[in-house]
Design a protein around this motif. Structure first.
Motif, mmCIF file in Angstrom:
data_model
loop_
_atom_site.group_PDB
_atom_site.id
_atom_site.type_symbol
_atom_site.label_atom_id
_atom_site.label_comp_id
_atom_site.label_asym_id
_atom_site.label_seq_id
_atom_site.Cartn_x
_atom_site.Cartn_y
_atom_site.Cartn_z
ATOM 1 N N GLY A 10 -3.512 6.618 10.126
ATOM 2 C CA GLY A 10 -3.329 6.988 8.728
ATOM 3 C C GLY A 10 -4.430 7.865 8.160
ATOM 4 N N GLY A 12 -4.824 10.913 8.644
ATOM 5 C CA GLY A 12 -4.308 12.263 8.365
ATOM 6 C C GLY A 12 -4.399 13.189 9.565
ATOM 7 N N LYS A 13 -4.486 12.615 10.756
ATOM 8 C CA LYS A 13 -4.582 13.444 11.973
ATOM 9 C C LYS A 13 -3.342 14.324 12.115
ATOM 10 N N GLY A 14 -2.174 13.691 12.037
ATOM 11 C CA GLY A 14 -0.918 14.433 12.205
ATOM 12 C C GLY A 14 -0.751 15.490 11.120
ATOM 13 N N THR A 15 -1.085 15.126 9.885
ATOM 14 C CA THR A 15 -0.950 16.053 8.748
ATOM 15 C C THR A 15 -1.823 17.282 8.974
ATOM 16 N N THR A 31 -0.007 11.808 21.405
ATOM 17 C CA THR A 31 0.520 10.799 22.333
ATOM 18 C C THR A 31 1.465 9.850 21.595
ATOM 19 N N ARG A 36 6.946 7.884 20.944
ATOM 20 C CA ARG A 36 8.115 7.607 20.090
ATOM 21 C C ARG A 36 9.340 8.355 20.607
ATOM 22 N N ALA A 57 -0.395 -2.638 19.294
ATOM 23 C CA ALA A 57 -1.390 -2.636 20.378
ATOM 24 C C ALA A 57 -1.378 -1.277 21.081
ATOM 25 N N GLY A 85 -4.573 11.548 18.443
ATOM 26 C CA GLY A 85 -4.346 10.160 18.871
ATOM 27 C C GLY A 85 -4.705 9.921 20.324
ATOM 28 N N ARG A 88 -8.187 7.475 23.076
ATOM 29 C CA ARG A 88 -8.230 6.370 22.140
ATOM 30 C C ARG A 88 -9.040 5.208 22.674
ATOM 31 N N GLN A 92 -9.967 6.453 28.624
ATOM 32 C CA GLN A 92 -9.195 7.695 28.438
ATOM 33 C C GLN A 92 -10.142 8.892 28.309
ATOM 34 N N ARG A 123 4.354 6.497 3.911
ATOM 35 C CA ARG A 123 4.609 7.580 4.862
ATOM 36 C C ARG A 123 6.088 7.682 5.224
ATOM 37 N N TYR A 133 5.258 13.140 5.799
ATOM 38 C CA TYR A 133 5.198 13.257 4.340
ATOM 39 C C TYR A 133 4.699 11.939 3.757
ATOM 40 N N ARG A 156 8.291 4.706 9.887
ATOM 41 C CA ARG A 156 7.950 4.225 11.224
ATOM 42 C C ARG A 156 7.934 2.708 11.292
ATOM 43 N N ARG A 167 -3.302 -2.556 13.773
ATOM 44 C CA ARG A 167 -3.685 -1.237 14.306
ATOM 45 C C ARG A 167 -5.098 -0.855 13.875
ATOM 46 N N GLY A 203 -9.298 13.100 -0.419
ATOM 47 C CA GLY A 203 -9.084 14.285 -1.260
ATOM 48 C C GLY A 203 -7.669 14.788 -0.995
HETATM 49 P P1 AP5 Z 1 -0.750 11.003 9.037
HETATM 50 O O1 AP5 Z 1 -1.136 12.438 9.079
HETATM 51 O O2 AP5 Z 1 0.583 10.601 9.536
HETATM 52 O O3 AP5 Z 1 -1.899 10.121 9.718
HETATM 53 P P2 AP5 Z 1 -2.280 9.912 11.247
HETATM 54 O O4 AP5 Z 1 -3.765 9.930 11.312
HETATM 55 O O5 AP5 Z 1 -1.543 10.877 12.109
HETATM 56 O O6 AP5 Z 1 -1.797 8.419 11.405
HETATM 57 P P3 AP5 Z 1 -0.951 7.704 12.553
HETATM 58 O O7 AP5 Z 1 -0.485 6.397 11.983
HETATM 59 O O8 AP5 Z 1 0.068 8.618 13.121
HETATM 60 O O9 AP5 Z 1 -2.062 7.451 13.575
HETATM 61 P P4 AP5 Z 1 -2.047 6.444 14.730
HETATM 62 O O10 AP5 Z 1 -3.244 6.940 15.438
HETATM 63 O O11 AP5 Z 1 -2.074 5.021 14.396
HETATM 64 O O12 AP5 Z 1 -0.597 6.595 15.350
HETATM 65 P P5 AP5 Z 1 -0.092 7.263 16.671
HETATM 66 O O13 AP5 Z 1 1.195 7.889 16.403
HETATM 67 O O14 AP5 Z 1 -1.182 8.066 17.294
HETATM 68 O O15 AP5 Z 1 -0.952 10.511 7.525
HETATM 69 C C1 AP5 Z 1 -0.616 9.181 7.122
HETATM 70 C C2 AP5 Z 1 0.045 9.210 5.731
HETATM 71 O O16 AP5 Z 1 -0.911 9.639 4.751
HETATM 72 C C3 AP5 Z 1 1.225 10.186 5.611
HETATM 73 O O17 AP5 Z 1 2.197 9.632 4.785
HETATM 74 C C4 AP5 Z 1 0.607 11.425 4.965
HETATM 75 O O18 AP5 Z 1 1.556 12.185 4.230
HETATM 76 C C5 AP5 Z 1 -0.446 10.801 4.059
HETATM 77 N N1 AP5 Z 1 -1.594 11.679 3.870
HETATM 78 C C6 AP5 Z 1 -2.152 12.533 4.763
HETATM 79 N N2 AP5 Z 1 -3.218 13.157 4.232
HETATM 80 C C7 AP5 Z 1 -3.344 12.667 2.962
HETATM 81 C C8 AP5 Z 1 -4.268 12.912 1.905
HETATM 82 N N3 AP5 Z 1 -5.256 13.786 2.031
HETATM 83 N N4 AP5 Z 1 -4.107 12.212 0.753
HETATM 84 C C9 AP5 Z 1 -3.101 11.329 0.612
HETATM 85 N N5 AP5 Z 1 -2.196 11.049 1.578
HETATM 86 C C10 AP5 Z 1 -2.311 11.711 2.738
HETATM 87 O O19 AP5 Z 1 0.099 5.983 17.634
HETATM 88 C C11 AP5 Z 1 1.126 5.035 17.420
HETATM 89 C C12 AP5 Z 1 1.101 4.001 18.541
HETATM 90 O O20 AP5 Z 1 1.333 4.644 19.812
HETATM 91 C C13 AP5 Z 1 -0.234 3.274 18.747
HETATM 92 O O21 AP5 Z 1 -0.353 2.165 17.876
HETATM 93 C C14 AP5 Z 1 -0.162 2.887 20.235
HETATM 94 O O22 AP5 Z 1 0.661 1.762 20.418
HETATM 95 C C15 AP5 Z 1 0.529 4.082 20.857
HETATM 96 N N6 AP5 Z 1 -0.409 5.112 21.327
HETATM 97 C C16 AP5 Z 1 -0.514 6.398 20.864
HETATM 98 N N7 AP5 Z 1 -1.483 7.072 21.510
HETATM 99 C C17 AP5 Z 1 -2.031 6.200 22.395
HETATM 100 C C18 AP5 Z 1 -3.097 6.299 23.317
HETATM 101 N N8 AP5 Z 1 -3.808 7.429 23.463
HETATM 102 N N9 AP5 Z 1 -3.397 5.192 24.075
HETATM 103 C C19 AP5 Z 1 -2.696 4.059 23.945
HETATM 104 N N10 AP5 Z 1 -1.679 3.885 23.069
HETATM 105 C C20 AP5 Z 1 -1.347 4.958 22.294
#
Ligand code: AP5
Ligand code: ZN
Length: 218
Positions: A10, A12-15, A31, A36, A57, A85, A88, A92, A123, A133, A156, A167, A203
């Protein structure tokens, strides 16, 4: 340009990845998005990852490392790539070092945990593109629809409050140590290690993009 975006769920990596990848003309390697997509397609990887992800996890290092190695061998990664992501865990990160994957930057986006819960609960995502979004902070032009394709947005499965807390705990235990890993490496072997940059992720989305692009040019 080859870089890692490091930050809590959360943050904001993806954003931010969307803007950084556009600017440098490089693919985003998320990843989470890849897993997904595998779950949705019902592939063997997806079947293994589904329950793990729902529980908040981490999927096994071995699976993830193989997935990423295959991905970065593809021709579109020749110009560079952005890891979102990944890595992690320390294993890795070590696997990338051992494979001789040279990186230019590690960019950490730092957001307090309190702000994260609110970001995750609002989100909405477009699974096919990875576009993200927020109902309040970054709403789509038409409610519930992706700006580019007009397709439905989804919430999600791992964005339930309980799972978000798990998480964040997993992040503190297993991913946060990479902050020291990369910042210490940058200090001890500046010619080999990626440059380490940290920015505040609090911000507006535009403000953070400006900070990110500035950090990547210094
Ligand atoms: P968003 O940009 O979606 O945030 P993010 O950092 O990408 O958050 P994620 O939840 O995607 O990160 P994650 O690392 O947990 O998930 P991942 O998919 O990698 O922003 C979040 C929200 O905030 C959005 O609604 C956005 O609009 C809003 N926002 C953004 N910027 C803002 C701002 N400035 N102000 C206000 N709002 C804002 O991983 C998911 C799962 O996959 C893991 O739990 C794990 O099970 C598995 N997995 C993935 N990668 C690995 C790996 N390398 N090793 C092992 N398991 C893995
Ligand atoms: Zn993400």
């Amino acid at each position: 340009m080859r870089l890692i975006l490091l930050g809590a769920p959360g943050a904001g990596k993806g954003t931010q990845a969307t803007f950084i990848c556009q600017k440098y003309g490089i693919p985003q390697i998320s990843t989470g998005d890849m897993l997904r997509a595998a779950v949705k397609a019902g592939t063997p990887l997806g079947l293994q990852a589904d329950a793990v992800m729902k529980a908040g996890a981490l999927v096994s290092d071995e699976l993830i490392i193989n997935l990423v190695k295959e991905r970065i061998a593809q021709p579109d990664c020749a110009k560079g790539f952005l890891f979102d992501g990944f890595p992690r865990t320390i294993p890795q990160a070590d696997a990338m070092k051992a494979a001789g994957v040279k990186l230019d930057y590690v960019l950490e986006i730092d957001v307090p945990f309190e702000a994260i819960i609110e970001r995750m609960s609002g989100r909405r995502s477009h699974p096919a593109s990875g576009r993200t979004y927020h109902v309040k902070f970054n709403p789509p032009k038409v409610e519930g629809k992706d700006d580019v394709t007009g397709e439905d947005l989804i919430q999600r499965e791992d964005d339930k409050e309980e799972t978000v807390k798990k998480r964040l705990q997993v992040y503190s235990d297993q991913t946060r140590p990479l902050v020291d890993y990369y910042s210490n490496w940058a200090k001890s072997e500046p010619s080999l290690a990626p440059k380490y940059r940290a920015i505040s992720g609090t911000g507006s989305v535009e403000e953070i993009t400006a900070r990110a692009l500035e950090a990547l040019s210094s």
